[in-house]
Write a protein that holds these residues in place. Structure first.
Motif, PDB file in Angstrom:
ATOM      1  N   LYS A   7       0.837  -1.207   0.000  1.00 18.69           N
ATOM      2  CA  LYS A   7       0.000   0.000   0.000  1.00 18.69           C
ATOM      3  C   LYS A   7       0.868   1.252   0.000  1.00 18.69           C
ATOM      4  O   LYS A   7       0.683   2.164  -0.814  1.00 18.69           O
ATOM      5  N   LEU A  10       2.656   1.642  -3.399  1.00 16.09           N
ATOM      6  CA  LEU A  10       1.772   2.104  -4.473  1.00 16.09           C
ATOM      7  C   LEU A  10       1.373   3.564  -4.302  1.00 16.09           C
ATOM      8  O   LEU A  10       1.287   4.307  -5.281  1.00 16.09           O
ATOM      9  N   GLU A  11       1.128   3.975  -3.068  1.00 13.33           N
ATOM     10  CA  GLU A  11       0.729   5.367  -2.828  1.00 13.33           C
ATOM     11  C   GLU A  11       1.787   6.348  -3.318  1.00 13.33           C
ATOM     12  O   GLU A  11       1.450   7.473  -3.677  1.00 13.33           O
ATOM     13  N   VAL A  18      -5.213   4.526  -2.385  1.00 13.46           N
ATOM     14  CA  VAL A  18      -4.944   3.087  -2.332  1.00 13.46           C
ATOM     15  C   VAL A  18      -5.472   2.617  -0.986  1.00 13.46           C
ATOM     16  O   VAL A  18      -5.102   3.163   0.053  1.00 13.46           O
ATOM     17  N   TYR A  30      -9.956   4.591  -7.496  1.00 15.21           N
ATOM     18  CA  TYR A  30      -9.122   4.138  -6.378  1.00 15.21           C
ATOM     19  C   TYR A  30      -8.593   2.747  -6.682  1.00 15.21           C
ATOM     20  O   TYR A  30      -9.041   2.085  -7.619  1.00 15.21           O
ATOM     21  N   VAL A  31      -7.623   2.311  -5.877  1.00 10.14           N
ATOM     22  CA  VAL A  31      -7.051   0.963  -5.993  1.00 10.14           C
ATOM     23  C   VAL A  31      -7.313   0.239  -4.683  1.00 10.14           C
ATOM     24  O   VAL A  31      -6.984   0.747  -3.605  1.00 10.14           O
ATOM     25  N   LEU A  33      -6.476  -3.112  -2.532  1.00  7.73           N
ATOM     26  CA  LEU A  33      -5.538  -4.233  -2.394  1.00  7.73           C
ATOM     27  C   LEU A  33      -6.139  -5.304  -1.501  1.00  7.73           C
ATOM     28  O   LEU A  33      -6.732  -4.982  -0.463  1.00  7.73           O
ATOM     29  N   ALA A  51      -4.737  -6.266  -6.990  1.00  3.27           N
ATOM     30  CA  ALA A  51      -4.890  -4.811  -7.027  1.00  3.27           C
ATOM     31  C   ALA A  51      -6.048  -4.530  -7.974  1.00  3.27           C
ATOM     32  O   ALA A  51      -5.949  -4.781  -9.177  1.00  3.27           O
ATOM     33  N   SER A  53      -8.200  -1.910  -9.743  1.00  5.33           N
ATOM     34  CA  SER A  53      -8.171  -0.513 -10.166  1.00  5.33           C
ATOM     35  C   SER A  53      -9.563  -0.118 -10.639  1.00  5.33           C
ATOM     36  O   SER A  53     -10.044  -0.620 -11.660  1.00  5.33           O
ATOM     37  N   VAL A  68      -0.439   0.787 -12.062  1.00  2.00           N
ATOM     38  CA  VAL A  68      -0.216  -0.089 -10.902  1.00  2.00           C
ATOM     39  C   VAL A  68       0.823  -1.152 -11.248  1.00  2.00           C
ATOM     40  O   VAL A  68       1.759  -1.395 -10.469  1.00  2.00           O
TER      41      VAL A  68
END
Length: 112
Positions: A7, A10-11, A18, A30-31, A33, A51, A53, A68
């Motif tokens: 997380k 990815l952010e 995320v 948003y993503v 996880l 993930a 998306s 991503v």
């Protein structure tokens, strides 16, 4: 915890929130996880993480998915990550969803 490591990583590379659970009144993009499997192999921990998306159009969801995947490819630059592989990615839009979604599935080998 591998979920928070991913997380945080990815952010640092995507321009949308995320999350580790679907937020109430989710934003347009948003993503999400989710760790869907785990194990241990040759002394390394293994996690399978999806993930998801989400965006308002299928094109936006596909573009976010590509971002991503590109960001996740760099996860191995972290000290405790030994392999990150995208197993597959695909359109994961549910007919009941207003938004569109792509999902990428990653296998990560790591040590805590």
């Amino acid at each position: 915890m591998i979920e928070t490591i991913v997380k945080d990583w990815l952010e640092g590379g995507v321009d949308v929130p995320v999350t580790l659970e679907t937020p109430p009144g989710p934003p347009e993009c948003y993503v999400l996880l989710e760790k869907i499997a785990s194990g241990e192999e040759n002394g390394l921990l293994r996690a399978t993480i999806t993930a998801k998306s989400t965006a308002q159009s299928l094109l936006e969801a596909a573009e976010l998915n590509e971002t991503v995947k590109e960001r996740m490819a760099g996860l191995i630059s972290l000290t405790n990550i030994f392999r990150c592989h995208c197993d597959s990615d695909y359109n994961n839009t549910s007919p009941r969803m207003g938004a569109r979604r792509y999902q990428a599935v990653f296998t990560i080998y790591y040590k805590e």
